[in-house]
Design a protein around this motif. Sequence first.
Motif, PDB file in Angstrom:
ATOM      1  N   ASP A 185       0.833  -1.211   0.000  1.00 16.63           N
ATOM      2  CA  ASP A 185       0.000   0.000   0.000  1.00 16.63           C
ATOM      3  C   ASP A 185       0.863   1.253   0.000  1.00 16.63           C
ATOM      4  O   ASP A 185       0.570   2.228  -0.701  1.00 16.63           O
ATOM      5  CB  ASP A 185      -0.921   0.008   1.225  1.00 16.63           C
ATOM      6  CG  ASP A 185      -2.023  -1.040   1.141  1.00 16.63           C
ATOM      7  OD1 ASP A 185      -2.315  -1.509   0.018  1.00 16.63           O
ATOM      8  OD2 ASP A 185      -2.588  -1.392   2.198  1.00 16.63           O
ATOM      9  N   SER A 186       1.933   1.228   0.803  1.00 20.56           N
ATOM     10  CA  SER A 186       2.816   2.396   0.893  1.00 20.56           C
ATOM     11  C   SER A 186       3.561   2.623  -0.417  1.00 20.56           C
ATOM     12  O   SER A 186       3.779   3.768  -0.836  1.00 20.56           O
ATOM     13  CB  SER A 186       3.817   2.204   2.037  1.00 20.56           C
ATOM     14  OG  SER A 186       3.157   2.050   3.284  1.00 20.56           O
ATOM     15  N   LEU A 187       3.939   1.531  -1.063  1.00 18.52           N
ATOM     16  CA  LEU A 187       4.646   1.637  -2.333  1.00 18.52           C
ATOM     17  C   LEU A 187       3.756   2.259  -3.406  1.00 18.52           C
ATOM     18  O   LEU A 187       4.199   3.122  -4.178  1.00 18.52           O
ATOM     19  CB  LEU A 187       5.106   0.249  -2.765  1.00 18.52           C
ATOM     20  CG  LEU A 187       6.197   0.143  -3.829  1.00 18.52           C
ATOM     21  CD1 LEU A 187       7.406   0.996  -3.462  1.00 18.52           C
ATOM     22  CD2 LEU A 187       6.598  -1.314  -4.019  1.00 18.52           C
ATOM     23  N   LEU A 188       2.476   1.850  -3.433  1.00 13.42           N
ATOM     24  CA  LEU A 188       1.540   2.466  -4.374  1.00 13.42           C
ATOM     25  C   LEU A 188       1.354   3.953  -4.071  1.00 13.42           C
ATOM     26  O   LEU A 188       1.312   4.789  -4.984  1.00 13.42           O
ATOM     27  CB  LEU A 188       0.186   1.754  -4.311  1.00 13.42           C
ATOM     28  CG  LEU A 188       0.113   0.347  -4.926  1.00 13.42           C
ATOM     29  CD1 LEU A 188      -1.291  -0.215  -4.754  1.00 13.42           C
ATOM     30  CD2 LEU A 188       0.492   0.386  -6.411  1.00 13.42           C
ATOM     31  N   LYS A 189       1.250   4.265  -2.801  1.00 12.58           N
ATOM     32  CA  LYS A 189       1.093   5.661  -2.386  1.00 12.58           C
ATOM     33  C   LYS A 189       2.290   6.489  -2.838  1.00 12.58           C
ATOM     34  O   LYS A 189       2.146   7.600  -3.369  1.00 12.58           O
ATOM     35  CB  LYS A 189       0.955   5.716  -0.855  1.00 12.58           C
ATOM     36  CG  LYS A 189       0.869   7.106  -0.272  1.00 12.58           C
ATOM     37  CD  LYS A 189       0.793   7.020   1.258  1.00 12.58           C
ATOM     38  CE  LYS A 189       0.834   8.393   1.895  1.00 12.58           C
ATOM     39  NZ  LYS A 189       0.804   8.308   3.380  1.00 12.58           N
ATOM     40  N   TRP A 190       3.487   5.939  -2.663  1.00 15.63           N
ATOM     41  CA  TRP A 190       4.709   6.645  -3.078  1.00 15.63           C
ATOM     42  C   TRP A 190       4.742   6.799  -4.600  1.00 15.63           C
ATOM     43  O   TRP A 190       5.073   7.868  -5.116  1.00 15.63           O
ATOM     44  CB  TRP A 190       5.924   5.869  -2.582  1.00 15.63           C
ATOM     45  CG  TRP A 190       7.238   6.513  -2.910  1.00 15.63           C
ATOM     46  CD1 TRP A 190       7.911   7.451  -2.168  1.00 15.63           C
ATOM     47  CD2 TRP A 190       8.051   6.261  -4.064  1.00 15.63           C
ATOM     48  NE1 TRP A 190       9.085   7.803  -2.788  1.00 15.63           N
ATOM     49  CE2 TRP A 190       9.200   7.085  -3.964  1.00 15.63           C
ATOM     50  CE3 TRP A 190       7.926   5.423  -5.172  1.00 15.63           C
ATOM     51  CZ2 TRP A 190      10.203   7.086  -4.923  1.00 15.63           C
ATOM     52  CZ3 TRP A 190       8.928   5.426  -6.146  1.00 15.63           C
ATOM     53  CH2 TRP A 190      10.060   6.253  -6.010  1.00 15.63           C
ATOM     54  N   GLY A 191       4.396   5.723  -5.323  1.00  7.79           N
ATOM     55  CA  GLY A 191       4.414   5.769  -6.779  1.00  7.79           C
ATOM     56  C   GLY A 191       3.438   6.781  -7.348  1.00  7.79           C
ATOM     57  O   GLY A 191       3.751   7.501  -8.307  1.00  7.79           O
ATOM     58  N   LEU A 192       2.246   6.855  -6.736  1.00 18.58           N
ATOM     59  CA  LEU A 192       1.245   7.819  -7.197  1.00 18.58           C
ATOM     60  C   LEU A 192       1.707   9.252  -6.940  1.00 18.58           C
ATOM     61  O   LEU A 192       1.413  10.162  -7.733  1.00 18.58           O
ATOM     62  CB  LEU A 192      -0.091   7.564  -6.510  1.00 18.58           C
ATOM     63  CG  LEU A 192      -0.842   6.310  -6.985  1.00 18.58           C
ATOM     64  CD1 LEU A 192      -2.000   5.984  -6.046  1.00 18.58           C
ATOM     65  CD2 LEU A 192      -1.357   6.506  -8.413  1.00 18.58           C
TER      66      LEU A 192
ATOM     67  N   SER B  34      -0.610  13.004 -11.891  1.00 18.24           N
ATOM     68  CA  SER B  34      -1.674  13.047 -12.909  1.00 18.24           C
ATOM     69  C   SER B  34      -2.478  11.748 -12.951  1.00 18.24           C
ATOM     70  O   SER B  34      -3.570  11.703 -13.528  1.00 18.24           O
ATOM     71  CB  SER B  34      -1.062  13.305 -14.290  1.00 18.24           C
ATOM     72  OG  SER B  34      -0.177  12.254 -14.653  1.00 18.24           O
ATOM     73  N   ILE B  35      -1.958  10.683 -12.304  1.00 17.59           N
ATOM     74  CA  ILE B  35      -2.654   9.394 -12.313  1.00 17.59           C
ATOM     75  C   ILE B  35      -3.658   9.340 -11.165  1.00 17.59           C
ATOM     76  O   ILE B  35      -3.351   9.724 -10.030  1.00 17.59           O
ATOM     77  CB  ILE B  35      -1.652   8.232 -12.202  1.00 17.59           C
ATOM     78  CG1 ILE B  35      -0.717   8.235 -13.412  1.00 17.59           C
ATOM     79  CG2 ILE B  35      -2.367   6.888 -12.094  1.00 17.59           C
ATOM     80  CD1 ILE B  35       0.355   7.159 -13.374  1.00 17.59           C
ATOM     81  N   SER B  36      -4.838   8.847 -11.439  1.00 14.91           N
ATOM     82  CA  SER B  36      -5.897   8.766 -10.430  1.00 14.91           C
ATOM     83  C   SER B  36      -5.514   7.801  -9.309  1.00 14.91           C
ATOM     84  O   SER B  36      -4.878   6.767  -9.536  1.00 14.91           O
ATOM     85  CB  SER B  36      -7.198   8.287 -11.083  1.00 14.91           C
ATOM     86  OG  SER B  36      -8.177   8.020 -10.092  1.00 14.91           O
ATOM     87  N   LYS B  37      -5.906   8.152  -8.087  1.00 12.68           N
ATOM     88  CA  LYS B  37      -5.668   7.255  -6.958  1.00 12.68           C
ATOM     89  C   LYS B  37      -6.624   6.064  -6.969  1.00 12.68           C
ATOM     90  O   LYS B  37      -6.418   5.086  -6.252  1.00 12.68           O
ATOM     91  CB  LYS B  37      -5.810   8.034  -5.648  1.00 12.68           C
ATOM     92  CG  LYS B  37      -4.738   9.104  -5.461  1.00 12.68           C
ATOM     93  CD  LYS B  37      -4.907   9.831  -4.140  1.00 12.68           C
ATOM     94  CE  LYS B  37      -3.814  10.904  -3.989  1.00 12.68           C
ATOM     95  NZ  LYS B  37      -3.935  11.651  -2.713  1.00 12.68           N
TER      96      LYS B  37
ATOM     97  N   GLU C 232      -1.968   3.536 -20.395  1.00 16.25           N
ATOM     98  CA  GLU C 232      -0.817   4.424 -20.221  1.00 16.25           C
ATOM     99  C   GLU C 232      -0.465   4.591 -18.748  1.00 16.25           C
ATOM    100  O   GLU C 232       0.712   4.601 -18.370  1.00 16.25           O
ATOM    101  CB  GLU C 232      -1.119   5.796 -20.847  1.00 16.25           C
ATOM    102  CG  GLU C 232       0.069   6.758 -20.780  1.00 16.25           C
ATOM    103  CD  GLU C 232      -0.255   8.119 -21.372  1.00 16.25           C
ATOM    104  OE1 GLU C 232       0.621   9.002 -21.306  1.00 16.25           O
ATOM    105  OE2 GLU C 232      -1.382   8.303 -21.893  1.00 16.25           O
ATOM    106  N   ASP C 233      -1.516   4.725 -17.893  1.00 12.78           N
ATOM    107  CA  ASP C 233      -1.287   4.858 -16.457  1.00 12.78           C
ATOM    108  C   ASP C 233      -0.546   3.629 -15.915  1.00 12.78           C
ATOM    109  O   ASP C 233       0.393   3.750 -15.108  1.00 12.78           O
ATOM    110  CB  ASP C 233      -2.611   5.022 -15.709  1.00 12.78           C
ATOM    111  CG  ASP C 233      -3.306   6.333 -16.034  1.00 12.78           C
ATOM    112  OD1 ASP C 233      -2.604   7.281 -16.451  1.00 12.78           O
ATOM    113  OD2 ASP C 233      -4.537   6.410 -15.901  1.00 12.78           O
TER     114      ASP C 233
END
Length: 470
Positions: free
Chosen positions: A200-207, A212-215, A223-224
């Motif tokens: 979860d933290s890794l996704l949060k960091w990546g976003l 510009s990518i939706s959470k 493309e996202d």
Amino acid sequence: MSQELFQEVINDLEKLLTTEIGYDVIIYAGENENIKELHAHSNILCTRSQYFNTAFSNEWAEKKDGKFIFKKPNVSPHLFKMILRFIYCGKIDLNKLQGPEVLKLLIVVDELNIQSLISYIQNYLINHRDEYLQQDPIGILEAVYQHESFTDLWNYCLEKVCQDPKMLFNSDKFTSLKSSLLKLLLERDDLELDEIFIWDSLLKWGLAQNPSISKDVTKWNKEDITIMERTLHGFIPLVRFYHISSEDFLDKIYPIKKLLSKDLAKDLVKFYIAPDRKPNIDEIQPPRKSKLIHVVYDSILIERQHFAIIASWIDKKKDLYYNARNIPYNFNLIFRSSRDGNTPAAFHSKCDNKGPTIVIAKVANSEKIVGGYNPFQWNSSNQDMPTIDSFIYLFTDKNDIKTAKVGYSKGDQHSVRNLADYGPGFGSGTDLICWNDGRWLRSSAASYPEINGIPTGFFNVDDYEVFQVI
């Protein structure tokens, strides 16, 4: 007969810094309205600092009217005055500085290559500014990461973060963490986090790197997914997916399995569909495991961090205490008064001839912990023993390890008292002893230094324990 009067020399050098007689170096510290001109002597700077030695020997320092000119706009005049005082007479007082100022001072000292001060300031931060180190773990980690000489501080900060990683991962600054540092943390076996929290933290960091990518992952287009796959490419292998629950895999990972390599996604699906079937995978990373798990000290009075301090006292470490991960001793419980009986006979039955021991007692109606260390062994000979290695101690508040105080024996013949009709005893006077009726007594400081806060006269304890030191 020769004499070494160091203090006189130190005082004269400090006076030279103050009077500035014969100075040939001008240092402009600070910038704008905070700039200040400081004066020094090149021969002293050259002798005490590799930075200045190089500057003078290679002649790259600016020179004007016969004086060397140095401009240090990144250093406040106050900090540079402290450095000059240390260079001249070896004196420095960090207690009046705030945590960020101490770290800034360390960075400047590293630039000036004053090795002894680099080591001293690191130890000071570790031993006396632990709260500051926890307030801004990301900022401090990134600052320390840039300096190879900060080894002690770097290792300490890493261990603190791995022991309590949510102070960093839940920080508002987590998403600004540099990728190299994040990767280094995720590689650690002792990072005490659930794998799904790491995912979860890794996704949060990546976003956060791609705002510009939706959470909402259900709204991601091709493309996202490609962008996120590139962003997290080096991190995916560091997540230990085989130690995530099937529910979390189904809810949080399977919907975006395209972020994973095709082989990994296929193997994980097989694994979670048939969890009892041994996966045909050569290398599955083991679960992360705290370094603290393998040894648990059986005390109902104190925690592991207290034992770390006690171990430091045993080894007479003055500048750098052990931490909870590197305690060099095992502490084996051999007596507890509430379990074995609060009598001298019970104490001697369990504790005599067991080698070095530490005594731990909780003062009734308080949070105080008192006790002492016997480097020999208890016996019922009614003969006292001299030593300079025994000590008595106090935690004024067991919930705050900074309240710890220790006093070592002066070496007299009553350092350790082996009295058949009494419990553990330390010092003549008496410095600290368990009386024959179960009460404790401190009548005076005789064989040990005065430790303010230990109750005087007779007092009761809720319980006391004795641990064999191995």
